[in-house]
Enzyme design. Sequence first.
Site, PDB file in Angstrom:
ATOM      1  N   ASP A 124     -36.997  34.962  -2.841  1.00 58.91           N
ATOM      2  CA  ASP A 124     -35.931  34.851  -4.050  1.00 58.91           C
ATOM      3  C   ASP A 124     -36.430  34.260  -4.637  1.00 58.91           C
ATOM      4  OD1 ASP A 124     -33.679  36.535  -3.740  1.00 58.91           O
ATOM      5  OD2 ASP A 124     -32.239  35.402  -2.676  1.00 58.91           O
ATOM      6  N   ARG A 172     -38.545  42.554  -7.592  1.00 61.81           N
ATOM      7  CA  ARG A 172     -37.134  42.372  -7.506  1.00 61.81           C
ATOM      8  C   ARG A 172     -37.027  41.950  -8.815  1.00 61.81           C
ATOM      9  NH1 ARG A 172     -33.770  39.045  -3.604  1.00 61.81           N
ATOM     10  NH2 ARG A 172     -33.653  40.832  -2.553  1.00 61.81           N
TER      11      ARG A 172
END
Length: 293
Positions: A124, A172
């Site tokens: 992330d 992502r």
Amino acid sequence: MLLRQTLIAVSRSRRAEALLSNSALTTSVARRFVADDVFAATSELARRGLLVTVDHLGEDVDDRVKADGEVTAYVDVIGRLAPGADVSVKLTALGLRLSEQLALDNAATICEAAAARGVTVTLDAEEHDTIDALMSVHATLRKEHPLVGVAVQAYLRDAAERCAALNGARVRLCKGAYDAPGAYSGKDVDRSFVKCLRILMSGSAYPMVASHDPRMIEIASTLAIVHGRDADGFEYQMLYGVRTDEQARLAGLGAKVRVYVPYGDDWYAYLMRRLAERPANLRFVARALVSGR
């Protein structure tokens, strides 16, 4: 813009956390968007034909014992996930604020456990001052674990360049849940997101389109067709408890839809940032609480 900045500031405030974490309303919202039982939640999503990525909530770990605890939590959850699942990992939870090497070593341990189980790992993105380390750790991990993914935040001005450099990687793409000097805001974030989408869809990366924005979803679908990507060539990603009707619609059309399932007690900062990331999410929260959808 002011609302976003306010929510980000509130997400960092220990005083606000102490106050709001004990609020019945805030706790109710958290229960809606943070899984109480991660395994029950992932099983139900799988039953509905949805993929999952699991996030053990926590960040900005300030000692090695806590970092070790995060690694243990991830290894444990990986051992109970079905092949094809993914886990989302924040490097600051693995000790990045203490040492980049520590975070790399801990992430490698998680990647090894995931590979043995047929589970992928996605790193992330976090605060802007961690991005260079994030990309460095990701590049190193990919040498041994080529399927490790990484998040790119479109609100950062170098997002397109980062996407272009991530050849063959799982990427992502999200709009961004933090703040940074000189970052894009408003419609410029959307323009950056679309520019990044074009780069990813036309290149060799595997795009993971993390957005609830109907326009971004439509553009992603169109670009996938233009560049000859079938359902296995990219995926949509959405948050647990948000736009569940859209998740079902896309999955019903044969698209890959992966739901980001956070769990754990450290939910406060996560929840505040999700609201800050796109203030329209406030409408999704209100709708979900009222209608259950």
